[in-house]
Scaffold this motif. Sequence first.
Motif, short mmCIF file in Angstrom:
data_model
loop_
_atom_site.label_atom_id
_atom_site.label_comp_id
_atom_site.label_asym_id
_atom_site.label_seq_id
_atom_site.Cartn_x
_atom_site.Cartn_y
_atom_site.Cartn_z
N ARG A 61 0.84 -1.21 0.00
CA ARG A 61 0.00 0.00 0.00
C ARG A 61 0.87 1.26 0.00
NH1 ARG A 61 -2.95 -0.41 4.95
NH2 ARG A 61 -4.43 -1.73 3.82
N GLY A 62 1.99 1.21 0.73
CA GLY A 62 2.87 2.36 0.82
C GLY A 62 3.84 2.50 -0.33
N SER A 63 3.74 1.61 -1.34
CA SER A 63 4.56 1.66 -2.56
C SER A 63 6.03 1.37 -2.30
CB SER A 63 4.39 3.01 -3.28
OG SER A 63 3.04 3.22 -3.64
N ASP A 64 6.36 0.71 -1.18
CA ASP A 64 7.75 0.32 -0.93
C ASP A 64 7.95 -1.10 -1.47
OD1 ASP A 64 10.22 -0.48 0.08
OD2 ASP A 64 10.00 0.73 1.90
N VAL A 65 8.44 -1.18 -2.68
CA VAL A 65 8.55 -2.48 -3.33
C VAL A 65 9.61 -3.36 -2.66
CG1 VAL A 65 10.22 -1.72 -5.07
CG2 VAL A 65 8.69 -3.63 -5.58
N GLN A 66 10.66 -2.73 -2.11
CA GLN A 66 11.72 -3.52 -1.47
C GLN A 66 11.19 -4.18 -0.20
OE1 GLN A 66 13.81 -3.50 -3.68
NE2 GLN A 66 13.69 -1.47 -4.64
N ALA A 67 10.51 -3.43 0.64
CA ALA A 67 9.94 -4.00 1.86
C ALA A 67 8.88 -5.05 1.52
CB ALA A 67 9.34 -2.90 2.74
N SER A 68 8.11 -4.78 0.48
CA SER A 68 7.07 -5.73 0.07
C SER A 68 7.68 -7.08 -0.28
CB SER A 68 6.30 -5.19 -1.14
OG SER A 68 5.70 -3.94 -0.85
N LEU A 69 8.78 -7.06 -1.02
CA LEU A 69 9.44 -8.31 -1.40
C LEU A 69 10.08 -9.00 -0.19
CD1 LEU A 69 11.05 -7.19 -4.77
CD2 LEU A 69 9.30 -8.96 -4.47
N HIS A 70 10.58 -8.22 0.75
CA HIS A 70 11.16 -8.81 1.96
C HIS A 70 10.11 -9.62 2.72
CE1 HIS A 70 13.08 -9.22 5.88
NE2 HIS A 70 12.01 -8.66 6.41
N TYR A 71 8.94 -8.99 2.96
CA TYR A 71 7.90 -9.69 3.73
C TYR A 71 7.31 -10.85 2.93
CZ TYR A 71 8.29 -5.92 7.09
OH TYR A 71 8.77 -5.04 8.01
N LEU A 72 7.24 -10.71 1.62
CA LEU A 72 6.78 -11.83 0.79
C LEU A 72 7.74 -13.01 0.95
CD1 LEU A 72 4.95 -13.05 -1.42
CD2 LEU A 72 6.49 -12.00 -3.11
N ALA A 73 9.03 -12.74 0.90
CA ALA A 73 10.02 -13.81 1.04
C ALA A 73 9.94 -14.45 2.42
CB ALA A 73 11.43 -13.24 0.79
#
Length: 464
Positions: free
Chosen positions: A285-297
């Motif tokens: 939602r916050g458009s932080d793609v790096q954090a998004s991928l971290h939590y996905l991993a």
Amino acid sequence: MSEDLFGGGPAGPAGDGGPGVALSSGGSLSDADRPGLPLAVRMRPRSLDEIVGQPHLLAPGSPLRRLAAGEPMSVFLWGPPGTGKTTIASVVSRQSGARFVEVSAVTAGVKEVRAVLDQARRELARGQRTVLFVDEVHRFSKTQQDVLLPAVENRLVTLVAATTENPSFSVISPLLSRSLLLTLRPLTDADVALLLDRALVDERGLAGACTLDDDARDTLLRLAGGDARRALTYLEESAAGALALGQTRVTTDVVERAVDRAAIRYDRDGDQHYDVISAFIKSVRGSDVQASLHYLARMMGAGEDPRFIARRLIILASEDIGLADPTALTTAVAAAEAVAMIGMPEGRLTLAHATIALALAPKSNAVTTAIGAASADVAAGRVGLVPPHLRDAHYAGAKTYGHGQGYRYAHDEPHGIAAQQYLPDELVGAAYYVPTDHGNEAAVAARLARIEERLGRGTSRSSR
């Protein structure tokens, strides 16, 4: 079985109710009195008066007070982990003298639920009421919830259901409408500090074996983040660490070393499940793609169900992106279908694809706000009569009532827009959908303005 206590643990081992079912008779969870159990379990409150926090639910005459006094009703307890949902259920059972049965929605199926209800029926015939506690009720399927409905409606059991997710989205309407929804608030630092101080001196707790430095207390409060169970778990480990060093003072250094040992890794059936998926959604939602991928991993590495992740992305596509990028929803749905077809580990690529696309998409919650505002009007009774010219005119005698008279067919009008009243009289002027200027929604806003003008409304409509 997952834990969700005011400083507590599961109701006890699975009894003869089958897998995922814990039984306790006489309204007492005697298992909590056994020595050697975690501090959080031993310190479980025994009465409503011992519960810390939630004053809005514990006032004289409140539903919980009446429930504990034996008044038949069913309730849903909605709140974050560690705020006391399981504790409230067990205390209600203890004080009302009812038989307590706990069912975990993670492990219990329809067969187990039916068995519990059949036993409750037999117990009721002998004069013994049953409090049925369903943990993580949002994980129950519609079929499982349908099984509960007659039992709740006929008061065969007193249902106390706990959830960390909004039950309006996860519980069937008939079941929710027959129950009270009680919202638990996060515990304050003062609430958790009171629990820590109680555990230090109570005979069920540390019984004065240790003292806690003020700085160490502040550290525990910070690390617990309002979760009573986590705070007591960290305190217990800290006290054990201090005693192992031959000291009775729990210092900040001792706490920090202890928390490293007591830290709970991501667990798909535990609290971290909710923390990590929450961080994942908020990062996208916050458009932080790096954090998004971290939590996905992190989720995939912990064995999270990829279908669960895909479903959450579908929800986010409408809730947080909407018409700012109309392709977001189709991307999320396609990812869910692909994951279902190819499975893991290849599905991780598809989930990463969708995660990156949604994180980078322009954001808008205008769709969420629009349906929320429209639903609020409906819930408030602002519905009104359908204008006569819009009513069904296909049945015999409809024209006698004026149905359909004066209706203008959109395709016969310039630009395919027929200027006429569509909303009921009571809602003329209401504006629910208010687009942003983000991404594609800027073009949608411009088109909406032109449509409103051709409908004769211009920009004078009021938003709700």
